[in-house]
Design a protein around this motif. Structure first.
Motif, PDB file in Angstrom:
ATOM      1  N   ASN A   1       0.789  -1.225   0.000  1.00 27.06           N
ATOM      2  CA  ASN A   1       0.000   0.000   0.000  1.00 27.06           C
ATOM      3  C   ASN A   1       0.828   1.286   0.000  1.00 27.06           C
ATOM      4  O   ASN A   1       0.424   2.281  -0.602  1.00 27.06           O
ATOM      5  CB  ASN A   1      -0.939   0.034   1.217  1.00 27.06           C
ATOM      6  CG  ASN A   1      -1.928  -1.100   1.230  1.00 27.06           C
ATOM      7  OD1 ASN A   1      -1.958  -1.914   2.146  1.00 27.06           O
ATOM      8  ND2 ASN A   1      -2.756  -1.199   0.190  1.00 27.06           N
ATOM      9  N   TRP A   2       1.958   1.286   0.670  1.00 30.37           N
ATOM     10  CA  TRP A   2       2.683   2.528   0.922  1.00 30.37           C
ATOM     11  C   TRP A   2       4.037   2.567   0.216  1.00 30.37           C
ATOM     12  O   TRP A   2       4.764   1.575   0.202  1.00 30.37           O
ATOM     13  CB  TRP A   2       2.898   2.749   2.417  1.00 30.37           C
ATOM     14  CG  TRP A   2       1.650   3.064   3.166  1.00 30.37           C
ATOM     15  CD1 TRP A   2       0.880   2.196   3.883  1.00 30.37           C
ATOM     16  CD2 TRP A   2       1.009   4.337   3.265  1.00 30.37           C
ATOM     17  NE1 TRP A   2      -0.206   2.843   4.441  1.00 30.37           N
ATOM     18  CE2 TRP A   2      -0.150   4.167   4.068  1.00 30.37           C
ATOM     19  CE3 TRP A   2       1.287   5.617   2.765  1.00 30.37           C
ATOM     20  CZ2 TRP A   2      -1.012   5.217   4.383  1.00 30.37           C
ATOM     21  CZ3 TRP A   2       0.423   6.663   3.077  1.00 30.37           C
ATOM     22  CH2 TRP A   2      -0.704   6.456   3.864  1.00 30.37           C
ATOM     23  N   SER A   3       4.342   3.727  -0.351  1.00 33.25           N
ATOM     24  CA  SER A   3       5.659   3.968  -0.935  1.00 33.25           C
ATOM     25  C   SER A   3       5.994   5.451  -0.783  1.00 33.25           C
ATOM     26  O   SER A   3       5.122   6.280  -0.516  1.00 33.25           O
ATOM     27  CB  SER A   3       5.689   3.571  -2.416  1.00 33.25           C
ATOM     28  OG  SER A   3       4.730   4.314  -3.150  1.00 33.25           O
ATOM     29  N   ALA A   4       7.278   5.776  -0.951  1.00 34.24           N
ATOM     30  CA  ALA A   4       7.733   7.161  -0.808  1.00 34.24           C
ATOM     31  C   ALA A   4       8.842   7.430  -1.814  1.00 34.24           C
ATOM     32  O   ALA A   4       9.481   6.499  -2.341  1.00 34.24           O
ATOM     33  CB  ALA A   4       8.226   7.431   0.620  1.00 34.24           C
ATOM     34  N   SER A   5       9.081   8.713  -2.097  1.00 36.24           N
ATOM     35  CA  SER A   5      10.118   9.080  -3.054  1.00 36.24           C
ATOM     36  C   SER A   5      10.817  10.361  -2.611  1.00 36.24           C
ATOM     37  O   SER A   5      10.238  11.199  -1.910  1.00 36.24           O
ATOM     38  CB  SER A   5       9.524   9.289  -4.454  1.00 36.24           C
ATOM     39  OG  SER A   5       8.599  10.371  -4.450  1.00 36.24           O
TER      40      SER A   5
ATOM     41  N   SER B   1      12.245  17.441  -3.531  1.00 33.75           N
ATOM     42  CA  SER B   1      10.848  17.026  -3.350  1.00 33.75           C
ATOM     43  C   SER B   1      10.775  15.733  -2.552  1.00 33.75           C
ATOM     44  O   SER B   1      11.581  14.819  -2.765  1.00 33.75           O
ATOM     45  CB  SER B   1      10.164  16.826  -4.706  1.00 33.75           C
ATOM     46  OG  SER B   1      10.232  17.975  -5.509  1.00 33.75           O
ATOM     47  N   LEU B   2       9.789  15.661  -1.677  1.00 33.70           N
ATOM     48  CA  LEU B   2       9.500  14.459  -0.908  1.00 33.70           C
ATOM     49  C   LEU B   2       8.051  14.080  -1.147  1.00 33.70           C
ATOM     50  O   LEU B   2       7.148  14.907  -0.962  1.00 33.70           O
ATOM     51  CB  LEU B   2       9.739  14.694   0.588  1.00 33.70           C
ATOM     52  CG  LEU B   2       9.388  13.533   1.525  1.00 33.70           C
ATOM     53  CD1 LEU B   2      10.289  12.339   1.230  1.00 33.70           C
ATOM     54  CD2 LEU B   2       9.518  13.970   2.985  1.00 33.70           C
ATOM     55  N   GLY B   3       7.824  12.831  -1.577  1.00 33.35           N
ATOM     56  CA  GLY B   3       6.471  12.402  -1.886  1.00 33.35           C
ATOM     57  C   GLY B   3       6.098  11.110  -1.196  1.00 33.35           C
ATOM     58  O   GLY B   3       6.961  10.281  -0.871  1.00 33.35           O
ATOM     59  N   VAL B   4       4.798  10.910  -0.975  1.00 31.85           N
ATOM     60  CA  VAL B   4       4.260   9.700  -0.368  1.00 31.85           C
ATOM     61  C   VAL B   4       3.081   9.239  -1.212  1.00 31.85           C
ATOM     62  O   VAL B   4       2.266  10.059  -1.662  1.00 31.85           O
ATOM     63  CB  VAL B   4       3.804   9.948   1.082  1.00 31.85           C
ATOM     64  CG1 VAL B   4       3.189   8.680   1.668  1.00 31.85           C
ATOM     65  CG2 VAL B   4       4.972  10.412   1.944  1.00 31.85           C
ATOM     66  N   GLN B   5       2.982   7.927  -1.436  1.00 35.33           N
ATOM     67  CA  GLN B   5       1.901   7.381  -2.254  1.00 35.33           C
ATOM     68  C   GLN B   5       1.229   6.214  -1.552  1.00 35.33           C
ATOM     69  O   GLN B   5       1.894   5.340  -0.992  1.00 35.33           O
ATOM     70  CB  GLN B   5       2.434   6.929  -3.604  1.00 35.33           C
ATOM     71  CG  GLN B   5       1.362   6.349  -4.531  1.00 35.33           C
ATOM     72  CD  GLN B   5       1.922   6.039  -5.902  1.00 35.33           C
ATOM     73  OE1 GLN B   5       2.039   6.900  -6.751  1.00 35.33           O
ATOM     74  NE2 GLN B   5       2.294   4.779  -6.122  1.00 35.33           N
ATOM     75  N   TYR B   6      -0.108   6.224  -1.615  1.00 36.82           N
ATOM     76  CA  TYR B   6      -0.921   5.132  -1.053  1.00 36.82           C
ATOM     77  C   TYR B   6      -1.675   4.470  -2.189  1.00 36.82           C
ATOM     78  O   TYR B   6      -2.361   5.147  -2.981  1.00 36.82           O
ATOM     79  CB  TYR B   6      -1.903   5.665  -0.018  1.00 36.82           C
ATOM     80  CG  TYR B   6      -2.832   4.607   0.529  1.00 36.82           C
ATOM     81  CD1 TYR B   6      -2.399   3.699   1.494  1.00 36.82           C
ATOM     82  CD2 TYR B   6      -4.148   4.506   0.080  1.00 36.82           C
ATOM     83  CE1 TYR B   6      -3.239   2.716   1.994  1.00 36.82           C
ATOM     84  CE2 TYR B   6      -5.003   3.528   0.577  1.00 36.82           C
ATOM     85  CZ  TYR B   6      -4.542   2.633   1.532  1.00 36.82           C
ATOM     86  OH  TYR B   6      -5.382   1.660   2.023  1.00 36.82           O
ATOM     87  N   THR B   7      -1.560   3.169  -2.309  1.00 38.60           N
ATOM     88  CA  THR B   7      -2.210   2.405  -3.374  1.00 38.60           C
ATOM     89  C   THR B   7      -3.187   1.410  -2.769  1.00 38.60           C
ATOM     90  O   THR B   7      -2.847   0.665  -1.841  1.00 38.60           O
ATOM     91  CB  THR B   7      -1.172   1.646  -4.211  1.00 38.60           C
ATOM     92  OG1 THR B   7      -0.216   2.568  -4.722  1.00 38.60           O
ATOM     93  CG2 THR B   7      -1.840   0.919  -5.360  1.00 38.60           C
TER      94      THR B   7
ATOM     95  N   THR C   1       0.756  12.504  -2.470  1.00 38.79           N
ATOM     96  CA  THR C   1       0.918  13.863  -1.955  1.00 38.79           C
ATOM     97  C   THR C   1       2.398  14.126  -1.741  1.00 38.79           C
ATOM     98  O   THR C   1       3.202  13.188  -1.634  1.00 38.79           O
ATOM     99  CB  THR C   1       0.132  14.061  -0.646  1.00 38.79           C
ATOM    100  OG1 THR C   1       0.187  15.443  -0.270  1.00 38.79           O
ATOM    101  CG2 THR C   1       0.709  13.214   0.475  1.00 38.79           C
ATOM    102  N   GLY C   2       2.768  15.392  -1.718  1.00 42.98           N
ATOM    103  CA  GLY C   2       4.181  15.700  -1.559  1.00 42.98           C
ATOM    104  C   GLY C   2       4.421  17.164  -1.238  1.00 42.98           C
ATOM    105  O   GLY C   2       3.529  18.001  -1.321  1.00 42.98           O
ATOM    106  N   ILE C   3       5.660  17.449  -0.857  1.00 42.17           N
ATOM    107  CA  ILE C   3       6.095  18.808  -0.556  1.00 42.17           C
ATOM    108  C   ILE C   3       7.400  19.052  -1.301  1.00 42.17           C
ATOM    109  O   ILE C   3       8.211  18.134  -1.474  1.00 42.17           O
ATOM    110  CB  ILE C   3       6.273  19.015   0.968  1.00 42.17           C
ATOM    111  CG1 ILE C   3       6.634  20.473   1.271  1.00 42.17           C
ATOM    112  CG2 ILE C   3       7.306  18.058   1.541  1.00 42.17           C
ATOM    113  CD1 ILE C   3       6.616  20.794   2.757  1.00 42.17           C
TER     114      ILE C   3
END
Length: 288
Positions: free
Chosen positions: A203-207, A234-240, A248-250
């Protein structure tokens, strides 16, 4: 189907000194620029096999805007200068297209994709105010661009990502009839991105990524676009979940220093230095 707002501007210089003994004391006081756009892109992909595919589609885009030139840098009031001039660009819609190809090796999560976005030409109905008010048609193009995107697995559940983007900004011009001068002065840009992504579970990943846009050797720019290149993290988070992806990200951006010029070439009218931006993003995707 993609909806975005690809082009925009929101620039406002503080009004000139209100003291009647020093009228127009601010070189750019009162100068403003506002533009917004909306675009919908429909894309299709055809897979020849597990390795090769092509993609393409149509892009529908709307653009509108308003510009006011004010301050002593514009040569005072007419007939000698453009201070007090304004133009309103009515909303216009136009079509462009997208085409590209990709090569993949699924076993190692390798994907290389090349995508071309066409320029889109708009014919605006514009209203200019500079004693007297005049209505005319103004032609403007939003730029063509080429994206090269790359990703590959470097460890279990870990991706290395990179991209290069070229945009033909110098073809974007706005020269209304009465003003008789270019109101948009941009140079072509090349933007680089390098990042890493990690999946923690199903479910969770980040970049985390670093972006760099090359600065022009000439740091004299339009006061309506007062930057010259940038660096960003940039820092991002993804929910699948099932077929939905929520991201979403900043992003923190350090803007390149620049000097603004007006209708007097090679004469700096304002200096922009040590500026930065914090931005947020949010995306919902459904895949089928």
């Amino acid at each position: 189907m993609i909806y975005d707002q690809p082009w925009g501007s929101d620039v406002s210089y503080a009004a000139a000194d209100a003291n009647p003994l020093t009228p127009g004391s601010a070189l750019l006081g009162g100068t403003q620029a506002f533009a917004e756009s909306d675009a919908i892109t429909g894309l299709l992909r055809y897979k020849f096999n597990d390795r090769f595919s092509v993609h393409g589609g149509l892009r529908w885009q709307q653009v509108q805007g308003q510009i006011t030139l004010d301050g002593a840098a514009y040569g005072g009031a007419p007939p000698g200068g453009l201070s007090g001039y304004s133009v309103t660009i009515d909303r216009d819609s136009a079509l462009g297209w997208v085409a590209g190809a990709a090569y993949e090796i699924p076993d190692i999560a390798l994907r290389v994709a090349l995508t071309y976005n066409s320029e889109i030409e708009h014919n605006f109905s514009s209203v200019e105010s500079l004693s007297p008010t005049t209505t005319s048609t103004t032609t403007t193009k939003t730029p063509q661009s080429v994206n090269l995107d790359f990703q590959t697995g470097i460890a279990a559940n870990t991706l290395l990502m990179a991209s290069v983007r070229w945009a033909d900004h110098s073809e974007t011009s706005l020269r209304p009839l009465i003003a008789g001068v270019e109101l948009i002065d941009l140079e072509d840009s090349i933007t680089y991105s390098l990042g890493i992504a990690r999946r923690f579970n199903e479910n969770w990943s980040a970049s985390l990524s670093f972006d760099y846009e090359e600065a022009s050797s000439d740091n004299l720019v339009s006061p309506l676009a007062p930057t010259n290149g940038y660096e960003a993290v940039s820092l991002g988070v993804q929910y699948t979940k099932d077929r939905f992806k929520i991201s979403t990200g900043i992003r923190y951006t350090k803007l390149g220093n620049a000097f603004a010029e007006t209708g007097t070439p090679d004469v700096a009218r304002a200096e922009f230095s040590d500026n930065d931006v914090v931005s947020f993003g949010f995306k919902i995707g459904y895949y089928f």
